[in-house]
Design a protein around this motif. Structure first.
Motif, PDB file in Angstrom:
ATOM      1  N   ARG A 297       0.818  -1.214   0.000  1.00  0.00           N
ATOM      2  CA  ARG A 297       0.000   0.000   0.000  1.00  0.00           C
ATOM      3  C   ARG A 297       0.850   1.262   0.000  1.00  0.00           C
ATOM      4  O   ARG A 297       0.489   2.269  -0.614  1.00  0.00           O
ATOM      5  N   SER A 298       1.999   1.215   0.660  1.00  0.00           N
ATOM      6  CA  SER A 298       2.866   2.391   0.741  1.00  0.00           C
ATOM      7  C   SER A 298       3.814   2.513  -0.452  1.00  0.00           C
ATOM      8  O   SER A 298       4.584   3.466  -0.532  1.00  0.00           O
ATOM      9  N   GLY A 299       3.770   1.540  -1.357  1.00  0.00           N
ATOM     10  CA  GLY A 299       4.614   1.604  -2.546  1.00  0.00           C
ATOM     11  C   GLY A 299       6.009   1.047  -2.368  1.00  0.00           C
ATOM     12  O   GLY A 299       6.830   1.095  -3.294  1.00  0.00           O
ATOM     13  N   ARG A 300       6.299   0.484  -1.202  1.00  0.00           N
ATOM     14  CA  ARG A 300       7.642  -0.057  -0.974  1.00  0.00           C
ATOM     15  C   ARG A 300       7.815  -1.454  -1.563  1.00  0.00           C
ATOM     16  O   ARG A 300       8.946  -1.889  -1.813  1.00  0.00           O
TER      17      ARG A 300
ATOM     18  N   ARG B 231      12.809  -4.893  -2.251  1.00  0.00           N
ATOM     19  CA  ARG B 231      13.053  -4.850  -3.692  1.00  0.00           C
ATOM     20  C   ARG B 231      14.441  -5.341  -4.108  1.00  0.00           C
ATOM     21  O   ARG B 231      14.761  -5.335  -5.291  1.00  0.00           O
TER      22      ARG B 231
ATOM     23  N   ASP C 136       6.437  -4.363  -4.472  1.00  0.00           N
ATOM     24  CA  ASP C 136       5.710  -4.534  -5.721  1.00  0.00           C
ATOM     25  C   ASP C 136       4.510  -5.463  -5.534  1.00  0.00           C
ATOM     26  O   ASP C 136       4.639  -6.554  -4.962  1.00  0.00           O
TER      27      ASP C 136
END
Length: 347
Positions: free
Chosen positions: A26-29, A155, A31
């Motif tokens: 949700r926070s984009g950290r 990532r 994928d």
């Protein structure tokens, strides 16, 4: 390698609080597609702890103290310490293995650092067993803290997420919770560039972006062939290691009750279990892996600890540990559960 009187006296683990994988998406950290494939629920993260949490060597010490307390009399006979890790240990040009030894078994016990990537935990069992005297014990530890800005746990690598924590195992010549039946190590050193790529630098501070193993692997495959071929070569190394360990233990995969692998995401782990080893997910360490992430060199000690502490193994069960680390190396070990760890002894 066949082993006679070599035993696992005890295990110990120290893990911090958890970070939610869904929240990371949700926070984009993290994928979203990786999350869907990996099925990771959470990862152990040291920065969830009060005051920012302990360093990697401090986590190793905490895990070691648990293992030593459980090992009872064997803890008094530790003659060697092996400490394994992947990432930064808190200081440059420093010997974290000596720190672990000093804060657990004393100033006069030789301590060695082992860096064989994610394979180091299982490899340390083989190395320590070869040094073990008839009345000795050895303390094996692992610890890592995968934090930024140099490391992005979500990532860094496709197919898994990195978790923080310390693990420990006491190897003994005189009994314990399991007997070491065999170990086997196979390597293919020609695969070391897969994780190295072009990141060589004269100064570690010259690398300004977070470590990206996925990009490094992509660069290597563009220059040397497709990833399927590389994965097949790695699988052949692992197959040989497992085959040798099973043969030396006088057993086959059908005689194995539980399997502990490197803690990858679910899709990669299922491929290893079902296609490579031919065993179901239910006998693996996935139950733990999906909640703590990949603990660097510590997956196997943590996985064995979880099986014992949650009473998922009993006397007579055989457990296969299968390592694997960049380099490329794979160490496998076959254990036979013999009972519970000795009760702690009074002073």
């Amino acid at each position: 390698m066949r082993w006679g009187q070599v035993h696992i006296a005890a295990t110990g683990v120290w893990l911090p609080g958890r970070r939610s994988a869904e929240e990371a998406v949700r926070s984009g950290r993290y994928d979203a597609e990786e999350h869907a494939a990996n099925r990771i629920v959470s990862v152990a993260a040291a920065d969830t702890e009060p005051d920012g949490g302990p360093s990697a060597p401090e986590m190793a010490v905490r895990a070691a103290r648990v293992a030593l307390e459980r090992a009872g009399e064997a803890a008094r006979r530790v003659s060697t310490v092996y400490h394994s890790h992947l990432w930064f240990q808190g200081a440059e040009l420093w010997a974290p293995a000596s720190y672990v030894a000093e804060h657990t078994v004393g100033s006069d016990v030789p301590a060695f650092g082992l860096q064989q990537s994610c394979n180091a935990g299982v490899a340390s069992i083989e190395l320590a067993a070869g040094r073990l005297g008839t009345a000795d014990a050895a303390l094996l530890t692992t610890a890592d803290r995968f934090t930024g800005p140099s490391f992005d746990r979500w990532r860094c690598e496709r197919g898994l997420v990195y978790g923080d924590g310390g693990t420990a195992l006491v190897l003994s010549a005189t009994g314990g919770l399991a007997r070491l039946l065999s170990t086997a190590t196979r390597v293919d050193n020609s695969l070391e560039p897969v994780s190295r790529a072009a990141r060589l630098a004269d100064d570690p501070r010259a690398v300004e972006t977070p470590l990206d193993l996925a990009a490094g692997a992509d660069a290597y495959t563009r220059a040397h062939g497709n990833m399927r071929q590389i994965a097949q070569r790695m699988a052949e190394v692992a197959d040989a290691s497992v085959r040798d360990a099973l043969t030396d233990a006088d057993t086959t995969m059908s005689g194995i009750d539980r399997v502990v692998l490197v803690s990858t995401g679910r899709s990669r782990m299922r491929w290893q279990l079902e296609l490579q080893l031919g065993v179901p997910e239910k006998i693996s360490n996935w139950e733990l892996s999906g909640t703590v992430g990949h603990l660097g060199a510590g997956d196997h000690f943590a996985g064995l600890d979880h099986l014992v502490e949650s009473r998922q193994v009993q006397a007579g069960d055989r457990v296969l540990l299968v390592g694997g680390g960049t380099g490329y190396s794979c160490s496998s070990a076959v254990l036979e559960i013999t009972g519970s760890a000795p009760a702690p002894q009074g002073d």
